[in-house]
Design a protein around this motif. Sequence first.
Motif, short mmCIF file in Angstrom:
data_model
loop_
_atom_site.label_atom_id
_atom_site.label_comp_id
_atom_site.label_asym_id
_atom_site.label_seq_id
_atom_site.Cartn_x
_atom_site.Cartn_y
_atom_site.Cartn_z
N PRO A 120 -18.67 -23.65 21.05
CA PRO A 120 -17.72 -23.59 22.30
C PRO A 120 -16.15 -22.73 22.16
O PRO A 120 -16.21 -21.72 22.92
CB PRO A 120 -17.57 -24.85 23.04
CG PRO A 120 -18.54 -26.01 22.57
CD PRO A 120 -18.43 -25.54 20.92
N ALA A 121 -15.59 -23.83 21.15
CA ALA A 121 -14.50 -21.88 21.33
C ALA A 121 -14.87 -20.57 20.10
O ALA A 121 -13.76 -20.25 21.16
CB ALA A 121 -13.46 -23.19 20.03
N THR A 122 -15.73 -20.52 19.75
CA THR A 122 -16.08 -19.53 19.14
C THR A 122 -16.30 -18.32 20.67
O THR A 122 -16.23 -17.43 20.15
CB THR A 122 -17.01 -19.04 18.11
OG1 THR A 122 -16.23 -20.40 17.39
CG2 THR A 122 -17.23 -18.27 17.56
N ARG A 123 -17.49 -19.44 21.44
CA ARG A 123 -17.62 -18.76 22.44
C ARG A 123 -16.55 -18.02 22.84
O ARG A 123 -17.02 -16.55 23.58
CB ARG A 123 -18.99 -19.60 23.20
CG ARG A 123 -19.70 -19.51 22.61
CD ARG A 123 -21.31 -19.95 23.65
NE ARG A 123 -22.34 -20.04 22.48
CZ ARG A 123 -23.00 -21.30 22.13
NH1 ARG A 123 -22.37 -21.81 22.33
NH2 ARG A 123 -24.43 -21.27 21.06
N LEU A 124 -15.69 -18.90 23.70
CA LEU A 124 -14.73 -18.44 24.59
C LEU A 124 -13.62 -17.55 23.72
O LEU A 124 -13.27 -16.30 24.72
CB LEU A 124 -13.89 -19.75 24.91
CG LEU A 124 -14.56 -20.66 25.48
CD1 LEU A 124 -13.18 -21.75 26.23
CD2 LEU A 124 -14.59 -20.36 27.46
N GLN A 147 -8.04 -22.85 15.03
CA GLN A 147 -9.53 -23.64 15.45
C GLN A 147 -9.35 -24.08 13.93
O GLN A 147 -9.55 -23.75 13.09
CB GLN A 147 -10.92 -21.90 15.83
CG GLN A 147 -11.48 -22.97 15.90
CD GLN A 147 -12.50 -21.57 16.51
OE1 GLN A 147 -11.97 -21.11 17.34
NE2 GLN A 147 -14.06 -21.76 15.84
N ARG A 148 -10.04 -25.09 13.81
CA ARG A 148 -10.91 -26.16 12.95
C ARG A 148 -12.04 -25.67 12.29
O ARG A 148 -12.41 -25.85 10.91
CB ARG A 148 -10.53 -27.36 12.70
CG ARG A 148 -8.57 -27.30 12.36
CD ARG A 148 -8.04 -27.01 11.34
NE ARG A 148 -6.79 -27.00 11.22
CZ ARG A 148 -6.09 -25.93 11.19
NH1 ARG A 148 -6.73 -24.53 11.02
NH2 ARG A 148 -5.29 -25.56 10.77
N ASP A 149 -13.41 -25.71 13.52
CA ASP A 149 -14.04 -25.98 13.96
C ASP A 149 -14.90 -24.20 13.62
O ASP A 149 -14.55 -23.61 13.95
CB ASP A 149 -14.93 -26.66 14.06
CG ASP A 149 -14.91 -26.34 15.68
OD1 ASP A 149 -13.88 -25.39 16.27
OD2 ASP A 149 -15.20 -26.55 16.91
#
Length: 254
Positions: free
Chosen positions: A189-193, A231-233
């Motif tokens: 989800p963080a990548t999408r943001l 970001q770690r994941d």
Amino acid sequence: MTKVRITVGDTMSAETTDRPLAFTPRFDFRDLQLIVAGYSDPAGRERQLPDTFGSKQWLWSQDEHFRFDRGSRELCGLTFFLPPQSVSVPRGPAAHDEPRTQAGGLRADTAREFAMPQTTVFHCDPGATELRCLRDVGVLDRRLDARLVLAPDVALLVQEGAVVGWSLGDPARYLTDGFAEPQPSPPAPATRLRLAECLELVSSPLVDQVMDEDADAWHRLRATERALREQRDDRPRAEILHGVISRLIEDYEP
């Protein structure tokens, strides 16, 4: 399947088929292009040209790449380029009324070259569920007639019988660098943001504000760079985005 005839570019007419492209889309964020084809490098794209026809970039032109097989006249590959300007809030019926969707390919009426100008504006929602690229902002004022899904999550947008843009669903899933295959795992989800933020940062009007040393724009740029660095994941995708944002900082840091 009901066959539909559409206009592609300035003069080419094509009919839909029941054979969409099977290639996995590659959203090359370094060069801001979407590749849906079987080749794996620029040389492979060049080797394909003698056996195909359609639209392509040449000296002083800025066309999308639509390539059709010279024998069957069926679409066999394409490359789309991200437009230079983002539209933050879509307007009008095109933003709210979803047109009918049909999966399939295209067969050109005749085997000849044609022009297909690149799209000029795009919209991506804050969660990066879809990237939609359009011929011009006027497309947003009228309802789309259809979406022709040419490949997984890749669709042509049709209005009044003509192609007026393209879309990529879940663009973070297909993030890559160059011609490499995307990661098989779903994006975080963080990548999408972060992708939605990066798309704004590399396009007008925000990139112009970065170049003009606007304080708010630089705050957003540095905040996104820090978030990607920490970001770690989903690190492979985060590193692709971070590389582009880092170069933007290196090029224009006041």
